[in-house]
Design an enzyme around this catalytic site. Structure first.
Site, mmCIF file in Angstrom:
data_model
loop_
_atom_site.group_PDB
_atom_site.id
_atom_site.type_symbol
_atom_site.label_atom_id
_atom_site.label_comp_id
_atom_site.label_asym_id
_atom_site.label_seq_id
_atom_site.Cartn_x
_atom_site.Cartn_y
_atom_site.Cartn_z
ATOM 1 N N ASP A 127 3.779 5.787 -13.104
ATOM 2 C CA ASP A 127 3.907 6.123 -11.690
ATOM 3 C C ASP A 127 2.511 6.293 -11.105
ATOM 4 O O ASP A 127 1.516 6.072 -11.794
ATOM 5 C CB ASP A 127 4.728 7.416 -11.510
ATOM 6 N N ASP A 151 0.287 9.241 -8.960
ATOM 7 C CA ASP A 151 0.336 10.650 -8.576
ATOM 8 C C ASP A 151 -0.755 10.971 -7.557
ATOM 9 O O ASP A 151 -1.922 10.628 -7.773
ATOM 10 C CB ASP A 151 0.101 11.537 -9.816
ATOM 11 N N ASP A 167 4.471 10.058 -6.896
ATOM 12 C CA ASP A 167 4.608 11.510 -6.724
ATOM 13 C C ASP A 167 3.591 11.985 -5.704
ATOM 14 O O ASP A 167 2.393 11.718 -5.838
ATOM 15 C CB ASP A 167 4.328 12.249 -8.050
#
Ligand code: ATP
Ligand code: MN
Ligand code: MN
Length: 390
Positions: free
Chosen positions: A204, A206, A314
């Site tokens: 992902d 962040d 995120d």
């Protein structure tokens, strides 16, 4: 007897936060094998074993050279009897029976693919496995009741299991930067997580979002999310409000690993780079809905390739007074974080979180405006992000 070449004994400290752990290291054959056992222990909800194997792995990652014989391990911390047995077998036979058996086991394989669905943890995956489900397509067909995260997890399964590249992370950085500036000029975004540690790929992307003036960051995230949504850039999002409260008595007990920042776990819709004359051209953000119309829940499982890619992102908002703690807490690695908190508690009688550091003896918060200051409060030598790959 002629003395042989002098054995160089490597000494390493017991906590991963006392060591430098680079991204590239010399013992990948051993660490990959032990990570399979760590993962399997996690699937069996045996946290003790999971951590023990991960600590052993992180010691091997920190070694300046490849392990050739068992004697090379002398004096090293965190290498338990089980890890040593596995290492010995690999050094002698080139592979470990236990690792091979684990890799081939139906349970391991099923747990691996089921926990690979965004929104699915070990408990859910285990329940599904015991109900006879082994793959995402089984789940899709079974008519299980799924929450929104899991529905998105199934729908974008292939993309979300394709590593995010640094180039893609950079494109997303520019998108997030643009939207944040539009909502609150002067706000700052910082790339954290694996990419800040120098990784070239990740699961992902962040980000920390902050503003140099304390309090200005309040209420920022819902606006950012809504602007991203208006631009058709989000496939999924779940925003949680800030619930952090500081009390004179120090952090609530037991201190949770989860922090309480305002945050958004999301899935971005990132346009794939077009075939063009310049292949280096970075991918562009998708700015419109896919012309294809409604997405089938199984589109990705069926292997159909769209002109965009789903990417997990995120977003975490922090007041500037907590920024250094948030940065340290969100840079990882996960084991490095865990070891920092263990060091703080066991060696310093302090409580560390992504919000603050509390001295339990003097009953006071220790403020910091940089990661360096936090390491200093903890009596640790500063370790830069690229050497926190424990
Ligand atoms: P990858 O490249 O696979 O994404 P990563 O190191 O970036 O690896 P993440 O799971 O994205 O892994 O987590 C980044 C950091 O954020 C970790 O140090 C982790 O401890 C922290 N973190 C992740 N989720 C939370 C959470 N819900 N609350 C607090 N900290 C978290
Ligand atoms: Mn990450
Ligand atoms: Mn993350």
């Amino acid at each position: 007897l002629e003395p042989g070449p002098k054995a160089v004994m490597i000494t390493l400290n017991g906590y991963a936060c006392q060591r430098r752990t680079p991204l590239q290291h010399h013992n990948t054959v051993l660490t990959e094998a032990l990570l399979v056992l760590a993962e399997n222990a996690e699937f069996c909800e045996d946290e003790g074993r999971n951590i023990a194997f991960k600590r052993a792995v992180s010691v091997l990652k920190a070694l300046p050279q490849a392990v050739r014989k068992m004697g090379d391990l002398q004096g090293l911390p965190c290498l338990g009897e089980h890890s040593q047995r596995v290492i010995k077998e690999i050094l002698e036979d080139g592979k470990s029976r236990e690792v091979e058996t684990t890799l081939q086991s139906e349970q391991y394989q099923a747990m691996k693919s089921l926990t690979g669905i965004f929104g699915v943890g070990v408990k859910t995956a285990d329940r599904w496995f015991r109900e006879g489900l082994q793959q995402p397509s089984d789940v899709a067909r079974s008519g299980q009741r799924l929450n929104h995260a899991q529905q998105a997890g199934l729908q974008y399964y292939n993309d979300l299991n394709t590593p995010v590249t640094k180039a893609e992370a950079d494109v997303i950085s520019r998108i997030v930067e643009g939207v944040v500036q539009e909502v609150l000029p002067g706000a700052e975004i910082t790339l954290t997580g694996g990419f800040r540690r120098g990784k070239q790929t990740g699961h992902d992307v962040d980000f920390l979002i902050s503003h140099p003036e304390e309090g200005r960051e309040e209420g920022l995230l819902p606006k950012v999310v809504s602007l991203l949504e208006t631009q058709g850039l989000l496939l999924y999002q779940k925003t949680t409000r800030n619930s952090y409260l500081e009390t004179k008595e120090g952090p609530a007990r037991p201190p949770s690993n989860m922090d309480r920042f305002e945050r958004c776990f999301s899935i971005f819709k990132l346009e794939r780079p077009r075939h063009s004359t310049s292949p280096e051209e970075p991918p562009q953000a998708a700015c419109e809905e896919s012309p294809r119309g409604e997405d089938s829940a199984l589109e990705q499982l069926a292997g159909e390739r769209q002109d965009w890619k789903a990417v997990r992102v995120d977003l975490v908002v922090t007041p500037v007074s907590q920024f250094a703690f948030a940065l340290l807490g969100w840079t990882g690695s996960q084991l490095f974080e865990r070891e920092l908190r263990r060091w703080a508690g066991q060696e310093k009688n302090m409580s560390l979180s992504s919000h603050a550091l509390f001295d339990n003896k003097r009953k006071q918060y220790l403020r910091a405006s940089s990661e360096e200051e936090i390491f200093a409060h903890l009596g640790l030598e500063y370790i830069p992000p690229c050497e926190r790959n424990a």
